[in-house]
Each structure stands twice: as structure tokens, then as C-alpha cells.
Design an enzyme around this catalytic site. Structure first.
Site, short mmCIF file in Angstrom:
data_model
loop_
_atom_site.label_atom_id
_atom_site.label_comp_id
_atom_site.label_asym_id
_atom_site.label_seq_id
_atom_site.Cartn_x
_atom_site.Cartn_y
_atom_site.Cartn_z
N CYS A 1 -11.37 52.33 -27.42
CA CYS A 1 -10.18 53.18 -27.26
C CYS A 1 -9.26 52.48 -26.30
O CYS A 1 -9.70 51.99 -25.25
CB CYS A 1 -10.60 54.55 -26.72
SG CYS A 1 -9.22 55.64 -26.26
N THR A 2 -7.98 52.41 -26.63
CA THR A 2 -7.05 51.67 -25.77
C THR A 2 -6.92 52.30 -24.39
O THR A 2 -6.60 51.61 -23.42
CB THR A 2 -5.67 51.55 -26.44
OG1 THR A 2 -5.19 52.86 -26.81
CG2 THR A 2 -5.73 50.67 -27.67
N CYS B 1 -3.78 52.77 -31.13
CA CYS B 1 -4.70 53.87 -30.90
C CYS B 1 -5.83 53.71 -31.91
O CYS B 1 -5.57 53.71 -33.12
CB CYS B 1 -3.96 55.20 -31.11
SG CYS B 1 -5.00 56.67 -31.11
N ASN B 2 -7.05 53.53 -31.43
CA ASN B 2 -8.17 53.34 -32.35
C ASN B 2 -8.41 54.56 -33.22
O ASN B 2 -8.74 54.44 -34.41
CB ASN B 2 -9.43 53.00 -31.56
CG ASN B 2 -9.34 51.66 -30.87
OD1 ASN B 2 -8.80 51.57 -29.77
ND2 ASN B 2 -9.86 50.63 -31.49
N THR B 3 -8.21 55.75 -32.65
CA THR B 3 -8.41 56.98 -33.42
C THR B 3 -7.39 57.08 -34.55
O THR B 3 -7.73 57.37 -35.70
CB THR B 3 -8.30 58.21 -32.51
OG1 THR B 3 -9.33 58.15 -31.51
CG2 THR B 3 -8.46 59.50 -33.30
N ASP C 1 0.83 55.74 -29.61
CA ASP C 1 -0.50 56.16 -29.17
C ASP C 1 -0.44 57.66 -28.91
O ASP C 1 0.65 58.25 -28.78
CB ASP C 1 -0.91 55.41 -27.91
CG ASP C 1 -2.32 55.80 -27.45
OD1 ASP C 1 -3.27 55.58 -28.21
OD2 ASP C 1 -2.46 56.35 -26.34
N SER C 2 -1.62 58.27 -28.79
CA SER C 2 -1.66 59.70 -28.48
C SER C 2 -1.19 59.97 -27.06
O SER C 2 -0.87 61.11 -26.72
CB SER C 2 -3.09 60.22 -28.65
OG SER C 2 -3.96 59.57 -27.74
N TYR D 1 -6.05 62.66 -29.26
CA TYR D 1 -6.32 62.70 -30.70
C TYR D 1 -7.82 62.70 -31.01
O TYR D 1 -8.24 63.14 -32.07
CB TYR D 1 -5.72 61.46 -31.39
CG TYR D 1 -4.22 61.50 -31.63
CD1 TYR D 1 -3.40 62.50 -31.12
CD2 TYR D 1 -3.62 60.49 -32.38
CE1 TYR D 1 -2.03 62.50 -31.35
CE2 TYR D 1 -2.25 60.48 -32.62
CZ TYR D 1 -1.46 61.48 -32.10
OH TYR D 1 -0.11 61.48 -32.34
N GLY D 2 -8.61 62.15 -30.12
CA GLY D 2 -9.99 61.82 -30.41
C GLY D 2 -10.91 62.96 -30.78
O GLY D 2 -11.95 62.75 -31.40
#
Length: 258
Positions: free
Chosen positions: A182-183, A74-76, A11-12, A43-44
Site C-alpha cells: 500500500c502506498t 493506490c494498490n487497492t 489515491d484514496s 478505500y481498503g
């Protein structure tokens, strides 16, 4: 004895820890290596090209840990990189799926708000899903630049102030169903419900982990939900800030989502 399946989780920053927390609920013979790219978070708000490059770098770093599969928690990163990286890597690459489909199908005719990063909101993956569900008129996209960064800094008071006007707007529009796209936002559930108790919240963590373990069913063993010590994990945070490590520990071990 068969070696545990080693899964890479990235994840970011801190958001993917909510996914790791979900994995730890299962009694499975697993070893998880978590990489939080705090040096480059969030990241978003970055370009899709940059997110792809950063995600690729993290996945290559996880390969050095000898992982056999990688979950982009990470959804992004999923929106920007999953499709490309599946073509580039020899091991399976999994991604997050915002829980839009269950939210829409379980609440027919009702409007659903999607809280997500700007990258997730505008990517083609989401647009395809909206068309598939015929949900253009039902889905209310709400971009939340900076919100994930507040979680990474452990600034939950700041996150609450950020969310208050959003929740006020939802109340005025009589929208009571929210998808956390978003997590990072999973760690804000308690705040959301404290300010708007009637909210019905959806996140993609449970469904993603279920899909991951079902897909890897030939490699793992054990019963479904029993709490266990079988799953081991290793945290790698590319941060020089000591508080990030204590924050990660607190987020993983707290009973609530905050």
C-alpha cells in the site's frame, strides 16, 4: 516549445504522495496533478464495486484537468479498478505493482510478508502473481485494515502501536522480508525499521515510476535521476480539514519516510 506531459495521479488519500515524491526525483518535463480522495478514504475496507466507482469518479475529475495519462497510485484502486478503467478510458491508465516479484526472486526460499489492505489481499491480480511465482508457501499475507487511515490522519504514533504486534509476530516466525503493498505504508518505513532494524523492505514505487516513464518515453525528456525543478505539481485534496493540506506538505518535503 513542447508542452510538459501532464500526468494525473490519484489515491484514496495521502499514500500516493509517496509516489509523487518518487516522481519528483527525476529530471523530466512533467506536470503532475494529484487528487487525494480523502472524503472517501480509506478505500481498503470498501467493496470492490465501491472502489471501482470511486476510482472512476476521481479519474473523470482528473480528465477535467486535461491530463494525458493517469496513474492509480493506490494498490487497492489498482486491484479493483485498473483493468476495467483501461477499457473505459481513451488515455493510458497505469497502476501500482506490489514488489512481490523482486522480493521473492532476490531472496530464494525465504518467507516474505505482504502488508496490504483487505481488498488488495483478496483480489485476483495478487492470486495470479502468487501462482506465477509459485509463491503460495513463501508469501505471508497480512491484512492491515485501518492502517492507511492512520496515515491519512497523521497519527504515526497510532500507526506504530498498530504495527508492533505485527512485527513481534514476524520476529517470532523469523520473517525479515516485508513487501509494503500500500502506498500509504511507504511513509511508515522509519517506524518499521526503528522497531525491527533487520527488516528488508520492498515497495513498488520505484518500479512503477520507472515503468511509467519508460512507457511514456516519447513524451518526456531529460536525464534520469538529477534533482530538478522541471517537474511541477498541483495538489487537489477533497477535504475540508486544514491539517490535511499541511500534512501533505510535510509528507512531500520531509527527508525521511515519516
Amino acid at each position: 516549445m513542447k508542452e510538459p506531459l501532464k500526468i494525473g495521479l490519484m489515491d484514496s488519500g495521502m499514500g500516493g504522495l509517496s509516489v509523487l515524491k518518487e516522481i519528483l526525483k527525476y529530471q523530466k518535463d512533467l506536470e503532475v496533478v494529484y487528487f487525494g480522495d480523502l472524503k472517501n478514504s480509506p478505500y481498503g475496507e470498501k467493496s470492490v464495486k465501491t472502489v471501482l466507482e470511486l476510482t472512476r469518479d476521481v479519474c473523470n475529475r482528473l480528465l477535467e484537468e486535461d491530463v494525458k495519462t493517469i496513474l492509480l497510485a493506490c494498490n487497492t484502486a489498482t486491484s479493483a479498478a485498473a483493468e476495467t478503467l483501461r477499457k473505459e478510458f481513451k488515455i493510458p491508465i497505469f497502476g501500482m505493482e506490489p514488489a512481490i516479484k523482486p522480493a521473492i526472486l532476490q531472496n530464494p526460499g525465504k518467507r516474505v510478508a505482504l502488508l496490504a489492505t483487505p481488498v488488495t489481499q483478496k483480489e485476483e491480480k495478487l492470486q495470479k502473481l502468487k501462482k506465477e511465482l509459485n509463491a503460495d508457501d513463501l508469501l505471508l499475507p497480512i491484512s492491515c485494515p485501518g492502517l492507511a487511515g492512520l496515515v491519512d490522519r497523521g497519527d504515526f504514533a497510532g500507526a506504530e502501536e498498530y504495527l508492533k504486534p505485527i512485527l513481534k509476530s514476524l520476529q517470532e516466525q523469523e520473517v525479515e522480508i516485508v513487501v509494503l503493498g500500500c502506498t500509504h505504508y511507504v511513509f511508515l518505513k522509519e517506524i518499521l525499521l526503528r522497531n525491527m532494524p533487520d527488516l528488508k523492505l520492498y515497495d513498488g514505487n520505484f518500479g512503477t515510476i520507472k515503468h511509467l516513464l519508460n512507457s511514456l518515453g516519447g513524451f518526456v525528456s531529460g536525464s534520469e535521476f538529477s534533482k530538478t525543478e522541471n517537474t511541477k505539481y498541483k495538489l487537489i485534496l477533497n477535504s475540508e480539514e486544514e491539517f490535511h493540506f499541511s500534512l501533505a506538505d510535510n509528507l512531500l518535503n520531509s527527508k525521511s519516510e515519516v
